[in-house]
Design a protein around this motif. Sequence first.
Motif, PDB file in Angstrom:
ATOM      1  N   UNK A  33       0.839  -1.210   0.000  1.00  0.00           N
ATOM      2  CA  UNK A  33       0.000   0.000   0.000  1.00  0.00           C
ATOM      3  C   UNK A  33       0.867   1.250   0.000  1.00  0.00           C
ATOM      4  N   UNK A  34       1.918   1.259   0.789  1.00  0.00           N
ATOM      5  CA  UNK A  34       2.841   2.397   0.822  1.00  0.00           C
ATOM      6  C   UNK A  34       3.543   2.561  -0.524  1.00  0.00           C
ATOM      7  N   UNK A  35       3.913   1.461  -1.152  1.00  0.00           N
ATOM      8  CA  UNK A  35       4.579   1.476  -2.457  1.00  0.00           C
ATOM      9  C   UNK A  35       3.683   2.124  -3.508  1.00  0.00           C
ATOM     10  N   UNK A  36       2.392   1.800  -3.472  1.00  0.00           N
ATOM     11  CA  UNK A  36       1.452   2.354  -4.441  1.00  0.00           C
ATOM     12  C   UNK A  36       1.118   3.807  -4.104  1.00  0.00           C
ATOM     13  N   UNK A  37       0.861   4.101  -2.829  1.00  0.00           N
ATOM     14  CA  UNK A  37       0.449   5.446  -2.429  1.00  0.00           C
ATOM     15  C   UNK A  37       1.539   6.488  -2.660  1.00  0.00           C
ATOM     16  N   UNK A  38       2.788   6.123  -2.526  1.00  0.00           N
ATOM     17  CA  UNK A  38       3.874   7.088  -2.700  1.00  0.00           C
ATOM     18  C   UNK A  38       4.284   7.262  -4.158  1.00  0.00           C
ATOM     19  N   UNK A  39       3.680   6.505  -5.052  1.00  0.00           N
ATOM     20  CA  UNK A  39       3.970   6.650  -6.473  1.00  0.00           C
ATOM     21  C   UNK A  39       5.200   5.907  -6.940  1.00  0.00           C
ATOM     22  N   UNK A  40       5.781   5.101  -6.095  1.00  0.00           N
ATOM     23  CA  UNK A  40       6.977   4.371  -6.484  1.00  0.00           C
ATOM     24  C   UNK A  40       6.674   3.339  -7.563  1.00  0.00           C
ATOM     25  N   UNK A  41       5.434   2.866  -7.608  1.00  0.00           N
ATOM     26  CA  UNK A  41       5.067   1.884  -8.632  1.00  0.00           C
ATOM     27  C   UNK A  41       5.178   2.499 -10.024  1.00  0.00           C
ATOM     28  N   UNK A  42       4.816   3.801 -10.144  1.00  0.00           N
ATOM     29  CA  UNK A  42       4.929   4.471 -11.439  1.00  0.00           C
ATOM     30  C   UNK A  42       6.387   4.635 -11.827  1.00  0.00           C
ATOM     31  N   UNK A  43       7.225   4.935 -10.871  1.00  0.00           N
ATOM     32  CA  UNK A  43       8.660   5.052 -11.157  1.00  0.00           C
ATOM     33  C   UNK A  43       9.206   3.703 -11.622  1.00  0.00           C
ATOM     34  N   UNK A  44       8.757   2.623 -11.017  1.00  0.00           N
ATOM     35  CA  UNK A  44       9.195   1.286 -11.420  1.00  0.00           C
ATOM     36  C   UNK A  44       8.761   0.980 -12.847  1.00  0.00           C
ATOM     37  N   UNK A  45       7.490   1.234 -13.159  1.00  0.00           N
ATOM     38  CA  UNK A  45       6.966   0.925 -14.488  1.00  0.00           C
ATOM     39  C   UNK A  45       7.628   1.787 -15.565  1.00  0.00           C
ATOM     40  N   UNK A  46       7.793   3.080 -15.298  1.00  0.00           N
ATOM     41  CA  UNK A  46       8.443   3.967 -16.262  1.00  0.00           C
ATOM     42  C   UNK A  46       9.905   3.559 -16.459  1.00  0.00           C
ATOM     43  N   UNK A  47      10.579   3.217 -15.380  1.00  0.00           N
ATOM     44  CA  UNK A  47      11.967   2.763 -15.482  1.00  0.00           C
ATOM     45  C   UNK A  47      12.100   1.479 -16.266  1.00  0.00           C
ATOM     46  N   UNK A  48      11.159   0.555 -16.071  1.00  0.00           N
ATOM     47  CA  UNK A  48      11.193  -0.696 -16.830  1.00  0.00           C
ATOM     48  C   UNK A  48      10.958  -0.427 -18.318  1.00  0.00           C
ATOM     49  N   UNK A  49      10.023   0.480 -18.619  1.00  0.00           N
ATOM     50  CA  UNK A  49       9.741   0.813 -20.019  1.00  0.00           C
ATOM     51  C   UNK A  49      10.967   1.410 -20.702  1.00  0.00           C
ATOM     52  N   UNK A  50      11.556   2.438 -20.068  1.00  0.00           N
ATOM     53  CA  UNK A  50      12.723   3.079 -20.685  1.00  0.00           C
ATOM     54  C   UNK A  50      13.926   2.143 -20.714  1.00  0.00           C
ATOM     55  N   UNK A  51      14.086   1.315 -19.706  1.00  0.00           N
ATOM     56  CA  UNK A  51      15.184   0.356 -19.706  1.00  0.00           C
ATOM     57  C   UNK A  51      15.052  -0.655 -20.822  1.00  0.00           C
ATOM     58  N   UNK A  52      13.827  -1.156 -21.034  1.00  0.00           N
ATOM     59  CA  UNK A  52      13.583  -2.108 -22.114  1.00  0.00           C
ATOM     60  C   UNK A  52      13.806  -1.451 -23.470  1.00  0.00           C
ATOM     61  N   UNK A  53      13.323  -0.215 -23.613  1.00  0.00           N
ATOM     62  CA  UNK A  53      13.489   0.522 -24.867  1.00  0.00           C
ATOM     63  C   UNK A  53      14.962   0.787 -25.148  1.00  0.00           C
ATOM     64  N   UNK A  54      15.690   1.250 -24.144  1.00  0.00           N
ATOM     65  CA  UNK A  54      17.112   1.527 -24.327  1.00  0.00           C
ATOM     66  C   UNK A  54      17.881   0.253 -24.642  1.00  0.00           C
ATOM     67  N   UNK A  55      17.520  -0.844 -24.010  1.00  0.00           N
ATOM     68  CA  UNK A  55      18.205  -2.114 -24.270  1.00  0.00           C
ATOM     69  C   UNK A  55      17.981  -2.557 -25.716  1.00  0.00           C
ATOM     70  N   UNK A  56      16.790  -2.320 -26.228  1.00  0.00           N
ATOM     71  CA  UNK A  56      16.520  -2.694 -27.626  1.00  0.00           C
ATOM     72  C   UNK A  56      17.270  -1.804 -28.614  1.00  0.00           C
TER      73      UNK A  56
END
Length: 60
Positions: A33-56
């Motif tokens: 709940x703390x992970x979601x409420x503080x917005x860290x989940x969005x940072x994780x998802x955005x980081x995964x997206x850009x990391x995957x894109x950069x790796x490609x």
Amino acid sequence: MDFSIYDVINHTVILAQVIEDPDIIGQMSDAWKNFVETGQIWALLIGMFFGYTFANFTRF
């Protein structure tokens, strides 16, 4: 090197913990709940997206 069982026992450090709150599922739920409420989940998802894109891009 010849180690006997007594040498191993004499040189072993035993660690113990005192558990204050044994409700592990509740702690995990609160952490999520703390992970979601503080917005860290969005940072994780955005980081995964850009990391995957950069790796490609660097693959070629």
